[in-house]
Design a protein around this motif. Sequence first.
Motif, PDB file in Angstrom:
ATOM      1  N   ARG A 103       0.946   7.921 -27.482  1.00 43.36           N
ATOM      2  CA  ARG A 103       0.502   8.198 -28.621  1.00 43.36           C
ATOM      3  C   ARG A 103       0.944   7.323 -30.093  1.00 43.36           C
ATOM      4  O   ARG A 103       0.060   6.755 -30.292  1.00 43.36           O
ATOM      5  N   ILE A 104       2.281   7.263 -29.853  1.00 40.01           N
ATOM      6  CA  ILE A 104       3.037   6.390 -30.921  1.00 40.01           C
ATOM      7  C   ILE A 104       2.201   5.027 -30.735  1.00 40.01           C
ATOM      8  O   ILE A 104       3.226   4.111 -31.413  1.00 40.01           O
ATOM      9  N   GLY A 105       2.686   4.629 -29.085  1.00 42.36           N
ATOM     10  CA  GLY A 105       2.270   3.511 -29.043  1.00 42.36           C
ATOM     11  C   GLY A 105       3.519   3.356 -28.088  1.00 42.36           C
ATOM     12  O   GLY A 105       4.573   3.197 -27.873  1.00 42.36           O
ATOM     13  N   ARG A 106       3.364   1.761 -27.208  1.00 32.75           N
ATOM     14  CA  ARG A 106       4.070   1.819 -25.842  1.00 32.75           C
ATOM     15  C   ARG A 106       5.183   0.515 -26.211  1.00 32.75           C
ATOM     16  O   ARG A 106       6.626   1.033 -25.516  1.00 32.75           O
ATOM     17  N   ASN A 121      -2.288  -2.356 -19.368  1.00 28.82           N
ATOM     18  CA  ASN A 121      -2.799  -2.660 -20.416  1.00 28.82           C
ATOM     19  C   ASN A 121      -3.001  -3.958 -21.075  1.00 28.82           C
ATOM     20  O   ASN A 121      -3.638  -4.446 -21.623  1.00 28.82           O
ATOM     21  N   LEU A 122      -1.585  -5.263 -20.536  1.00 22.42           N
ATOM     22  CA  LEU A 122      -1.484  -6.396 -20.313  1.00 22.42           C
ATOM     23  C   LEU A 122      -2.531  -7.052 -19.242  1.00 22.42           C
ATOM     24  O   LEU A 122      -3.486  -8.149 -19.441  1.00 22.42           O
ATOM     25  N   PHE A 123      -2.661  -6.393 -18.349  1.00 27.84           N
ATOM     26  CA  PHE A 123      -3.944  -7.427 -16.694  1.00 27.84           C
ATOM     27  C   PHE A 123      -4.707  -6.468 -16.438  1.00 27.84           C
ATOM     28  O   PHE A 123      -4.432  -5.711 -15.194  1.00 27.84           O
ATOM     29  N   HIS A 124      -5.859  -6.340 -17.280  1.00 26.03           N
ATOM     30  CA  HIS A 124      -6.688  -5.913 -16.210  1.00 26.03           C
ATOM     31  C   HIS A 124      -7.509  -6.795 -15.180  1.00 26.03           C
ATOM     32  O   HIS A 124      -8.397  -5.543 -14.757  1.00 26.03           O
ATOM     33  N   ASP A 125      -7.627  -7.753 -14.803  1.00 31.11           N
ATOM     34  CA  ASP A 125      -7.343  -8.420 -13.897  1.00 31.11           C
ATOM     35  C   ASP A 125      -6.577  -7.454 -12.555  1.00 31.11           C
ATOM     36  O   ASP A 125      -6.005  -7.763 -12.455  1.00 31.11           O
ATOM     37  N   PRO A 126      -7.253  -7.311 -11.323  1.00 30.67           N
ATOM     38  CA  PRO A 126      -6.651  -6.824 -10.487  1.00 30.67           C
ATOM     39  C   PRO A 126      -6.107  -7.172  -9.798  1.00 30.67           C
ATOM     40  O   PRO A 126      -4.898  -6.821  -9.478  1.00 30.67           O
ATOM     41  N   ARG A 127      -5.537  -7.958  -9.814  1.00 29.00           N
ATOM     42  CA  ARG A 127      -4.893  -9.094  -8.386  1.00 29.00           C
ATOM     43  C   ARG A 127      -4.100  -9.536  -9.434  1.00 29.00           C
ATOM     44  O   ARG A 127      -3.068  -9.527  -9.039  1.00 29.00           O
ATOM     45  N   SER A 169       0.165  -0.795 -27.706  1.00 31.47           N
ATOM     46  CA  SER A 169      -1.263  -0.255 -27.081  1.00 31.47           C
ATOM     47  C   SER A 169      -1.057   0.962 -26.797  1.00 31.47           C
ATOM     48  O   SER A 169       0.480   1.971 -27.474  1.00 31.47           O
ATOM     49  N   ARG A 170      -1.583   2.759 -27.197  1.00 33.40           N
ATOM     50  CA  ARG A 170      -1.791   3.380 -27.426  1.00 33.40           C
ATOM     51  C   ARG A 170      -3.106   4.358 -27.291  1.00 33.40           C
ATOM     52  O   ARG A 170      -4.002   3.595 -26.847  1.00 33.40           O
ATOM     53  N   ASN A 171      -3.284   4.974 -26.788  1.00 37.01           N
ATOM     54  CA  ASN A 171      -4.293   6.449 -27.303  1.00 37.01           C
ATOM     55  C   ASN A 171      -5.223   6.509 -28.171  1.00 37.01           C
ATOM     56  O   ASN A 171      -4.417   6.836 -28.340  1.00 37.01           O
TER      57      ASN A 171
END
Length: 508
Positions: free
Chosen positions: A82-85, A136-142, A200-202
């Motif tokens: 909510r407030i930011g990771r 949230n940093l690594f969108h590439d699965p590998r 990053s946050r929701n």
Amino acid sequence: MTSTLRPAATTEAVTRPGRWLALSVLVLAVLLVAVDATVLGLATPYISEDLNPSGTQLLWIGDVYSFVIAGLLVSMGSLGDRIGRKRILLGGATAFGAISVLNAYATTPELMILARALLGVAGATLMPATLALIRNLFHDPRERSLAVGIWGATASAGTAVGPIAGGFLLEHFWWGSVFLINLPVMAVLVLVGIRTLPESRNPNPGPWDLISVVLSLVGMIGVVYAVKEAATHGVTGPTLAAGLLGAAALYGFVHRQLTMPTPLLDMRLFRRRGFSGAVLADLLTVLGLSGLVFFLSQYLQLVQGRRPFEAGLAELPAAVGAVVSGLMAGRAARRFSVRAVVSGGLAAVGLALAVLTTLGASTGYPALGAALLVVGIGAGFSFTVTADVILSSVPKEQAGAASAVSETAYELGAALGIALLGSIVTGVYRDFTGPAGTPPQAHESLGAAVEASTHLPPHTAQQMLDAARESFVHGLHLASGAGAAVLLATAVAAWFLLRGQKLESAGE
């Protein structure tokens, strides 16, 4: 498995600069928590001598950190969504460093208990935030699998660094120094993290429901406290009341989450077989391992007579195995299957624990070191892949809450394991038959027996210690056997629960 990410996110992740430097900041936080979890056990005899706590106060010094962190993980993970990771990670890291100073310079048992509780509040912000930021940093699965492997390997390395660094400090400085080692790590984490970590946050989080926070805290603390107290002192009226209060609070928490439009924790996550299977595997694995982890240091120091630093080095093979296998786990799960790697890892740990039922006071180190290496390899494969499954099973907006569920499974598994398997060791140990003149306090713990032996005639002291050590090792055999049974049963359950589960591949 259906991906929750658009293909464009893969390109963004590949071209985003600084993500690996940001990961190095995250693993510093993991290292800190892992080290802190291991050094207290080594420092406890020195704290007892200096602060002179009662038996109950000493238990609270050891347990209150895990009580608080277990009760707040889900709430703090959701707060980060909510407030930011980044904000909650850096704020929690700063608080962790400051409260470590309070731990180091505590002058009374009451202040030490308060300091450990506050450290639990700060610690609850760190672990969910680190995993959520990786999501949230690594969108590439590998890449994400490798990042999770590095994250897990660092946690494993921390469990080895803690006893070694703590043993060295305790042999050269006062006990508070084991807490001050947090400060330089925290300073680097905060200064570098400010510049490298993305926020990053929701985007649509809903309110942070304080009633849910209280229900979660009361529920987890009540249940964990009741289990530990029942295992140590038997079922009493207050223990039963705490357990019932905790169970009622957890029921209320679950019911409230199911009825709220934007819950603190989306209980629908548990409908996903991969998510539920991975969480259950983590909980049962930690439960089965807890007896070994909790009593191994005592075995090495009080049975085999090793110094704290030497005992820390003796536990190193487990961490080495976990680091190596953790870095290979994602690739192995894609080449074979998720369930093969997780079930195979758990079965290896179970077999290694079965081997440890043959330990004796004079067992040579090669046999023990080999068993610990296998434990580390199996646990590294299993924990890394289940963490990857949990992260990839949820939308990235819910990564904090999902990570917190994973960490709560670890804490609850550890509490249950220490309580249940620890009660086996304690129960067997207390029944040892010592020579005439054995003081009653020698039956409380092996450490108490060693302390009591210094006030007895040499011949009587040696007889008492031989009987106490033999009884302790017998209890350790039974706890290892029970842990082996739990791990092997969990391996079978994971084979069915993770059927068809796959890690994402690039472009999915």
